[in-house]
Scaffold this motif. Sequence first.
Motif, PDB file in Angstrom:
ATOM      1  N   VAL A  96       0.858  -1.181   0.000  1.00  0.00           N
ATOM      2  CA  VAL A  96       0.000   0.000   0.000  1.00  0.00           C
ATOM      3  C   VAL A  96       0.901   1.239   0.000  1.00  0.00           C
ATOM      4  O   VAL A  96       1.779   1.381   0.843  1.00  0.00           O
ATOM      5  N   TRP A  97       0.643   2.146  -0.957  1.00  0.00           N
ATOM      6  CA  TRP A  97       1.433   3.385  -1.060  1.00  0.00           C
ATOM      7  C   TRP A  97       0.462   4.513  -1.363  1.00  0.00           C
ATOM      8  O   TRP A  97       0.106   4.751  -2.505  1.00  0.00           O
ATOM      9  N   MET A  98       0.016   5.175  -0.337  1.00  0.00           N
ATOM     10  CA  MET A  98      -0.962   6.251  -0.478  1.00  0.00           C
ATOM     11  C   MET A  98      -0.275   7.613  -0.337  1.00  0.00           C
ATOM     12  O   MET A  98       0.865   7.702   0.107  1.00  0.00           O
ATOM     13  N   GLY A 154      -5.313  10.123   2.198  1.00  0.00           N
ATOM     14  CA  GLY A 154      -4.366   9.019   2.021  1.00  0.00           C
ATOM     15  C   GLY A 154      -4.237   8.170   3.271  1.00  0.00           C
ATOM     16  O   GLY A 154      -4.230   6.939   3.202  1.00  0.00           O
ATOM     17  N   TYR A 155      -4.125   8.818   4.428  1.00  0.00           N
ATOM     18  CA  TYR A 155      -4.018   8.074   5.680  1.00  0.00           C
ATOM     19  C   TYR A 155      -5.296   7.298   5.978  1.00  0.00           C
ATOM     20  O   TYR A 155      -5.251   6.155   6.431  1.00  0.00           O
ATOM     21  N   GLU A 173      -5.414   4.364   3.538  1.00  0.00           N
ATOM     22  CA  GLU A 173      -4.412   3.373   3.929  1.00  0.00           C
ATOM     23  C   GLU A 173      -4.941   2.499   5.070  1.00  0.00           C
ATOM     24  O   GLU A 173      -4.872   1.285   5.014  1.00  0.00           O
ATOM     25  N   ARG A 174      -5.473   3.149   6.086  1.00  0.00           N
ATOM     26  CA  ARG A 174      -5.973   2.412   7.253  1.00  0.00           C
ATOM     27  C   ARG A 174      -7.128   1.471   6.855  1.00  0.00           C
ATOM     28  O   ARG A 174      -7.145   0.311   7.248  1.00  0.00           O
ATOM     29  N   VAL A 203       3.335  -1.495   3.984  1.00  0.00           N
ATOM     30  CA  VAL A 203       2.959  -0.099   3.757  1.00  0.00           C
ATOM     31  C   VAL A 203       4.209   0.736   3.507  1.00  0.00           C
ATOM     32  O   VAL A 203       5.167   0.673   4.276  1.00  0.00           O
ATOM     33  N   ALA A 251       2.255  -4.208   7.684  1.00  0.00           N
ATOM     34  CA  ALA A 251       1.055  -3.426   7.980  1.00  0.00           C
ATOM     35  C   ALA A 251       0.623  -3.551   9.435  1.00  0.00           C
ATOM     36  O   ALA A 251       0.026  -2.617   9.981  1.00  0.00           O
ATOM     37  N   LYS A 304       1.282  -0.624  11.510  1.00  0.00           N
ATOM     38  CA  LYS A 304       0.368   0.497  11.330  1.00  0.00           C
ATOM     39  C   LYS A 304      -0.896   0.304  12.149  1.00  0.00           C
ATOM     40  O   LYS A 304      -1.465   1.252  12.667  1.00  0.00           O
TER      41      LYS A 304
END
Length: 76
Positions: free
Chosen positions: A15-17, A23-24, A27-28, A42, A70, A73
């Motif tokens: 995942v590359w936001m 974006g955050y 991503e979550r 990530v 991930a 995160k």
Amino acid sequence: KNQAQLLRSFDEVIVWMDRDDAGYKGERLLVQSLYNYCRVRVVEPEKKKDLADSDTIEEVQAKLESASPAFLKLAQ
């Protein structure tokens, strides 16, 4: 939800936001949707820079290789 369902069939997803609120959030949501189904890593985005700002394939490859698991995160 449909995209996450399609991605679940892969062994690994990176995942590359973008580094902004959207974006955050994305991503979550994506990490939460995938981590029980495949290996998820990530990429930590740089300030004011996203994937399209990369000049070389080597730059992109280095960022992909630096992607963290991930689950780190999810603990945040």
